[in-house]
Scaffold this active site. Structure first.
Site, PDB file in Angstrom:
ATOM      1  N   LYS A   1       6.666   3.277   3.955  1.00 53.78           N
ATOM      2  CA  LYS A   1       5.360   3.007   4.550  1.00 53.78           C
ATOM      3  C   LYS A   1       5.261   3.621   5.957  1.00 53.78           C
ATOM      4  O   LYS A   1       4.193   3.695   6.539  1.00 53.78           O
ATOM      5  CB  LYS A   1       5.093   1.510   4.595  1.00 53.78           C
ATOM      6  CG  LYS A   1       4.990   0.863   3.201  1.00 53.78           C
ATOM      7  CD  LYS A   1       4.763  -0.632   3.301  1.00 53.78           C
ATOM      8  CE  LYS A   1       4.899  -1.356   1.973  1.00 53.78           C
ATOM      9  NZ  LYS A   1       3.698  -1.266   1.118  1.00 53.78           N
TER      10      LYS A   1
ATOM     11  N   HIS B   1       4.050  -1.295 -10.856  1.00 53.76           N
ATOM     12  CA  HIS B   1       3.570  -1.235  -9.465  1.00 53.76           C
ATOM     13  C   HIS B   1       4.376  -0.309  -8.579  1.00 53.76           C
ATOM     14  O   HIS B   1       4.142  -0.295  -7.363  1.00 53.76           O
ATOM     15  CB  HIS B   1       3.594  -2.617  -8.821  1.00 53.76           C
ATOM     16  CG  HIS B   1       2.691  -3.628  -9.451  1.00 53.76           C
ATOM     17  ND1 HIS B   1       1.428  -3.904  -8.992  1.00 53.76           N
ATOM     18  CD2 HIS B   1       2.873  -4.437 -10.523  1.00 53.76           C
ATOM     19  CE1 HIS B   1       0.876  -4.850  -9.729  1.00 53.76           C
ATOM     20  NE2 HIS B   1       1.737  -5.188 -10.678  1.00 53.76           N
TER      21      HIS B   1
ATOM     22  N   LYS C   1      -9.058  -3.489   2.083  1.00 50.61           N
ATOM     23  CA  LYS C   1      -9.570  -4.599   2.903  1.00 50.61           C
ATOM     24  C   LYS C   1     -10.060  -4.091   4.255  1.00 50.61           C
ATOM     25  O   LYS C   1     -11.126  -4.498   4.743  1.00 50.61           O
ATOM     26  CB  LYS C   1      -8.470  -5.652   3.122  1.00 50.61           C
ATOM     27  CG  LYS C   1      -8.016  -6.337   1.843  1.00 50.61           C
ATOM     28  CD  LYS C   1      -6.696  -7.107   2.008  1.00 50.61           C
ATOM     29  CE  LYS C   1      -6.116  -7.424   0.642  1.00 50.61           C
ATOM     30  NZ  LYS C   1      -4.717  -7.908   0.693  1.00 50.61           N
TER      31      LYS C   1
ATOM     32  N   LYS D   1       1.434  -4.479   6.909  1.00 51.93           N
ATOM     33  CA  LYS D   1       2.028  -4.361   5.564  1.00 51.93           C
ATOM     34  C   LYS D   1       3.510  -4.674   5.709  1.00 51.93           C
ATOM     35  O   LYS D   1       4.025  -4.738   6.827  1.00 51.93           O
ATOM     36  CB  LYS D   1       1.838  -2.950   5.001  1.00 51.93           C
ATOM     37  CG  LYS D   1       2.255  -1.842   5.991  1.00 51.93           C
ATOM     38  CD  LYS D   1       1.881  -0.449   5.513  1.00 51.93           C
ATOM     39  CE  LYS D   1       0.428  -0.091   5.668  1.00 51.93           C
ATOM     40  NZ  LYS D   1      -0.337  -0.108   4.415  1.00 51.93           N
ATOM     41  N   ARG D   2       4.201  -4.869   4.578  1.00 53.41           N
ATOM     42  CA  ARG D   2       5.646  -5.067   4.670  1.00 53.41           C
ATOM     43  C   ARG D   2       6.293  -3.873   5.363  1.00 53.41           C
ATOM     44  O   ARG D   2       5.788  -2.752   5.315  1.00 53.41           O
ATOM     45  CB  ARG D   2       6.235  -5.259   3.270  1.00 53.41           C
ATOM     46  CG  ARG D   2       5.943  -6.634   2.683  1.00 53.41           C
ATOM     47  CD  ARG D   2       6.559  -7.742   3.514  1.00 53.41           C
ATOM     48  NE  ARG D   2       7.988  -7.772   3.401  1.00 53.41           N
ATOM     49  CZ  ARG D   2       8.689  -8.635   2.669  1.00 53.41           C
ATOM     50  NH1 ARG D   2       8.058  -9.578   1.991  1.00 53.41           N
ATOM     51  NH2 ARG D   2       9.999  -8.581   2.628  1.00 53.41           N
TER      52      ARG D   2
ATOM     53  N   THR E   1      -3.468  -2.090  -1.022  1.00 47.43           N
ATOM     54  CA  THR E   1      -4.675  -2.901  -1.140  1.00 47.43           C
ATOM     55  C   THR E   1      -5.185  -3.270   0.258  1.00 47.43           C
ATOM     56  O   THR E   1      -6.384  -3.499   0.438  1.00 47.43           O
ATOM     57  CB  THR E   1      -4.423  -4.185  -1.953  1.00 47.43           C
ATOM     58  OG1 THR E   1      -3.177  -4.766  -1.526  1.00 47.43           O
ATOM     59  CG2 THR E   1      -4.345  -3.882  -3.436  1.00 47.43           C
TER      60      THR E   1
HETATM   61  F1  GPW Z   1       8.279  -3.025  -6.664  1.00 55.13           F
HETATM   62  N1  GPW Z   1       4.306  -3.872  -4.731  1.00 55.13           N
HETATM   63  C1  GPW Z   1       4.699  -4.982  -4.015  1.00 55.13           C
HETATM   64  F2  GPW Z   1       6.568  -2.590  -7.846  1.00 55.13           F
HETATM   65  O1  GPW Z   1       3.983  -5.484  -3.157  1.00 55.13           O
HETATM   66  F3  GPW Z   1       7.478  -4.502  -7.944  1.00 55.13           F
HETATM   67  N2  GPW Z   1       5.905  -5.551  -4.278  1.00 55.13           N
HETATM   68  C2  GPW Z   1       6.723  -5.083  -5.256  1.00 55.13           C
HETATM   69  O2  GPW Z   1       7.822  -5.620  -5.440  1.00 55.13           O
HETATM   70  C3  GPW Z   1       6.301  -3.975  -6.021  1.00 55.13           C
HETATM   71  C4  GPW Z   1       5.101  -3.378  -5.719  1.00 55.13           C
HETATM   72  C5  GPW Z   1       7.179  -3.509  -7.129  1.00 55.13           C
HETATM   73  C6  GPW Z   1       2.976  -3.311  -4.409  1.00 55.13           C
HETATM   74  C7  GPW Z   1       2.898  -1.804  -4.235  1.00 55.13           C
HETATM   75  O3  GPW Z   1       3.866  -1.379  -3.301  1.00 55.13           O
HETATM   76  C8  GPW Z   1       1.498  -1.468  -3.707  1.00 55.13           C
HETATM   77  O4  GPW Z   1       1.338  -0.079  -3.572  1.00 55.13           O
HETATM   78  C9  GPW Z   1       0.455  -2.029  -4.655  1.00 55.13           C
HETATM   79  O5  GPW Z   1      -0.827  -1.883  -4.093  1.00 55.13           O
HETATM   80  C10 GPW Z   1       0.702  -3.500  -4.936  1.00 55.13           C
HETATM   81  O6  GPW Z   1       2.044  -3.715  -5.389  1.00 55.13           O
HETATM   82  C11 GPW Z   1      -0.225  -4.059  -5.983  1.00 55.13           C
HETATM   83  O7  GPW Z   1      -0.247  -3.238  -7.107  1.00 55.13           O
END
Ligand code: GPW
Length: 832
Positions: free
Chosen positions: A572, A375, A678, A566-567, A674
């Site tokens: 970002k 991710h 939405k 978002k976070r 994501t």
């Molecule tokens: F670092 N994402 C997240 F890859 O929400 F593990 N937390 C996390 O710790 C990580 C990824 C990690 C997010 C991505 O930033 C986002 O772009 C993506 O849409 C989402 O994961 C689901 O795939």
């Protein structure tokens, strides 16, 4: 073994009709019965909370009935199932979702109304189940919704955190964290399964034994044993046919004590430094995209992975006994990032040490069972654990990891003979000063498939992150673009728009989101434009009221509602948004007649408690908001709102009211996103960079219906390798310089002139690693174009309609179909 023998995927198996027949009066009776018999109260005494509990209990009767049928059906058919391992499941609220998925929402609403209860108001009683940080955890929640909806045998495995993500309060503009206690007054959705308790081991040492034939056998003598108690959350698919489960493990200290270790001496002292059993599932680590590197976190990962594996194996053995040859046919495990990657050596340990399979047979089973989703490319998020730490907590696993690596290095040497550089790069062990285990490399080596989460991201996984792995294992690295469930993110959260869409094109879109494209034919139709924008206006009015309730700020629903949720992360770039707001503020001060459509910038974001700059950015947004909102020279045209405690249930209120969706990450940094999906689904127009899934959104909606700006991935790389200097932009753009300097004055922080200087510092001396300054000018231009477009009501309505119409691709049903057909090879299983 092979996991392709069941490769035929029978259609989609989506539910097609309502299975639960319950009318308004039945529902009323069920609620009252539960009020009396489950809660021990009655209609006259019940407060909102009691009504919520009784209603939830009434729903849970239906849920359990379908759960039982589903489990029986899956058992009798001995189906292959996917096991989705994730440290996070960001579920949000469940009551309204379950009502919608049983197609009982309207029935319930009418029933409760007759009981004098407003359903929508009552739903606010439910605390969010916030067992996740952000996108990654919410993706897991959307995926299990789609899996149940499409009737695939699936189980989610995770951790039963006592405290989910912290509750955010804003005091004097700054974030403070408060504990989240989602179970304080009982959670009606979970059911404890003491009959399925598991025990797992930690610490201790490994004994090497030799049998009569001189064969080596390894025995792990643990230092402590922890009990895992499973809690099941039923996951109701749309149509209410299949109800799968999310199984979350709670840690408990165990009665059992390993005396061998006690005899080894020094035990009591050593034990004191060890993590206490009850602590393991206490709290979710709030660091999104940065690894904590803490012992407790590694133990959490092992705890839930090991409990889940034991659970899977128990279920497998019930049917297949000691015959391991069919394991990988029956079981596929998806690793949601590397957080559960320790499951790979754990399965090897079970197969080699316990089942006494040969290494090669065990490894074949292992690598046919696991698949891994990446991710992120951000280096700070790529998990590495100190060899020393793994050796202490999981001594046998460390040996196994070394053995996996030893054999893997031989493979690498066969492919690139004598190339030590490639070996050092691919090695699961990083030979740094402090030796580290690279969980990403372990996951790639131990899985049969590896996927990124959007086209661009997956391309970068192949070309930047794991290029040699891609050469070594052609075809292993692939893409599955993320998706979101339209049940929660359109049908439930935006009932008026859902009703309008269904009236126009029928209700098939709920299970077949591509159908939304039928709306395209009406994008230029004035009547439909008016209906569509009227719904948006009503949603904006509702959000305006919510904003007033939560912050006291009054906003004009006729203004552009511009939303970034978002976070909080530098990549970002909430601070890019903020700099543009400052530029608008300055323009309005310099020219009171500055021509812009009134605009409200709305933020929602939590910062990791230890991420100082992220917290400073939240503070900056809030102090700027305070100044602007109270400045009568500008506040007719400009307002800024920071909504505290952004979470799933707040997102559900904000998204339907958005005109503009801010998706402005530095190109190459946001794996997918994501929230972008939405917002667009609900008719917001994106202003964004060519990053993550924005690229695919732009492809779907067309360039006329999105505001793209900024450097591309290639341009970002060129800019950086050419020796990027933010001062070049600072000195050449007067407005940019002025806004940055403004932040470092005491204008926004009276009496405390340098309160925001770390923000300025990061953008200048700090080198501006996320290219905020480089993208500023183009961002301003895109905002100008957006402002002009909004003034043409018909043009904007057409854009908004087309955004909704073209989002079909981004249903999580499509993502799950991709996983099922290309990776998991599952058959759907109709539950009668
Ligand atoms: F670092 N994402 C997240 F890859 O929400 F593990 N937390 C996390 O710790 C990580 C990824 C990690 C997010 C991505 O930033 C986002 O772009 C993506 O849409 C989402 O994961 C689901 O795939």
């Amino acid at each position: 073994t092979s996991n392709t023998s069941k490769a035929k995927t029978k259609g989609q198996g989506a539910a097609t009709s309502v299975s639960i027949q319950l009318d308004k009066d039945d529902f009323k009776q069920a609620v009252i019965r539960n009020l009396h018999r489950t809660l021990g109260t009655d209609e006259n005494k019940a407060n909102k909370h009691a009504w919520w509990k009784a209603t939830s209990a009434a729903m849970q009767e239906l849920v359990f009935e379908r759960l039982r049928t589903t489990q029986k059906t899956h058992y009798l058919n001995d189906t292959r199932a996917v096991h989705y391992f994730s440290a996070e499941f960001l579920m949000g609220r469940l009551l309204s979702n379950n009502m919608h998925n049983f197609e009982l929402f309207d029935t319930a609403k009418r029933a409760l109304k007759e009981l004098g209860v407003d359903l929508v108001d009552m739903l606010e009683e439910e605390p969010d189940m916030a067992l996740g940080n952000g996108g990654l955890g919410r993706l897991a929640a959307c995926f299990i919704d789609s899996l149940a909806t499409m009737e695939f045998p699936a189980i989610g495995y995770g951790i039963h955190y006592e405290h989910g993500l912290f509750r955010q309060e804003i005091r004097n503009g700054a974030q403070i964290e408060r504990p989240d206690s989602w179970r304080d007054y009982g959670n009606p959705w979970e059911i404890c399964r003491p009959e399925s308790i598991q025990q797992i081991s930690l610490y201790g040492y490994v004994e090497t034994k030799y049998d009569e034939d001189g064969k080596i056998h390894k025995e792990w003598h643990p230092g402590s044993i922890v009990t895992g108690v499973p809690w099941d959350i039923p996951i109701v698919g749309y149509g209410g046919k299949t109800v799968n489960v999310l199984r979350l493990w709670q840690s408990q200290s165990s009665e059992y004590f390993n005396w061998d270790v006690f005899n080894a001496g020094g035990y009591v002292d050593a034990q004191r430094e060890n993590v206490e059993s009850e602590t393991i599932s206490k709290v979710l680590y709030p660091n999104d995209e940065t690894e904590a590197g803490k012992e407790l976190r590694l133990i959490q990962q092992y705890f839930f992975s090991a409990c889940s594996l034991k659970d899977i194996i128990r279920r497998y053995k019930r049917v297949h006994g000691d015959d391991w040859s069919r394991f990988a046919e029956q079981v596929v495990i998806q690793l949601n990032d590397t957080h559960p990657a320790i499951a790979i050596p754990e399965l090897m340990r079970i197969l080699v040490d316990r089942a006494e399979l040969s290494w090669n047979v065990a490894w074949e089973i292992c690598t046919q069972t696991f698949a891994y989703t990446n991710h992120t490319l951000l280096p700070e998020a790529l998990e590495k654990w100190p060899v020393r730490m793994i050796g202490k907590i999981l001594p046998r696993h460390l040996e196994i990891i070394y053995e996996i690596n030893h054999r893997f290095m031989a493979e690498v040497d066969a492919k690139w003979p004598g190339n030590n550089e490639i070996k050092a790069k691919l090695s699961i062990i990083e030979e740094s000063n402090e030796k580290m285990v690279r969980m990403g490399n372990l996951s790639v080596v131990g899985s049969f498939a590896v996927n990124g989460v959007a086209e661009i991201h997956s391309a970068l996984v192949k070309s930047q992150l794991f290029p040699e792995f891609n050469e070594l294992y052609p075809g292993k690295l692939t893409n599955v673009t993320n998706g979101i469930t339209p049940r929660r993110w359109l049908k439930a959260c935006n009932p008026s728009l859902s009703a309008l869409i269904t009236k126009k094109i029928g209700g098939d879109w709920i299970l077949n989101l591509d159908k939304l494209d039928d709306l395209s034919a009406f994008a230029s139709n004035k009547t439909f434009q008016n209906q569509f924008m009227k719904v948006k206006q009503q949603n904006k009015l509702a959000l305006a009221e919510e904003i007033k309730k939560l912050t006291g700020i009054i906003v004009d629903p006729k203004a552009i509602f511009d939303i970034q949720i978002k976070r909080l992360h530098e990549y970002k770039r909430q601070h890019l948004n903020l700099l543009h707001i400052l530029a608008l503020y300055r323009r309005l001060l310099q020219d009171p007649d500055y021509d812009m459509h009134p605009r409200v910038f709305i933020f929602g974001a939590k910062a990791a408690p230890g991420y100082a700059l992220a917290k400073t950015i939240i503070y900056a947004i809030n102090v700027v908001a305070d100044k602007i909102n109270n400045d009568s020279r500008v506040n007719e045209k400009l307002k800024v709102v920071f909504l505290p405690n952004y979470r799933v249930s707040l997102a559900e209120k904000m998204i339907p009211a958005a005109d503009v969706s801010q998706q402005i990450s530095t190109a190459g940094k946001e794996a997918s996103g994501t929230g972008n999906m939405k917002l667009a689904l609900n008719g917001a127009i994106t202003i964004g960079t060519l990053d993550g899934a924005n690229i695919e959104i732009a492809e779907e909606v067309g360039e006329d219906n999105i505001f793209i700006f900024g450097l591309t991935v290639d341009e970002v790389n060129e800019t950086l390798s050419a020796g990027y200097n933010p001062y070049d932009y600072y000195y050449s753009n007067e407005e940019l310089k002025a806004t940055i300097d403004w932040l470092d004055s005491d204008y926004f922080t009276p009496g405390n002139p340098h309160a925001l200087s770390s923000l300025k510092h990061s953008l200048l001396e700090g080198g501006d690693p996320y290219l905020v300054l480089a993208d500023f000018e183009d961002y301003c231009k895109a905002n100008l174009a957006l402002d002009l477009a909004y003034r043409d009501k018909s043009k904007w309505a057409k854009m908004a309609i087309l955004n909704t119409a073209k989002m079909g691709k981004f249903t999580s049903d499509r993502s799950i179909k991709d996983y099922v057909e290309r990776i998991w090879k599952l058959d759907s299983c109709q539950v009668k």
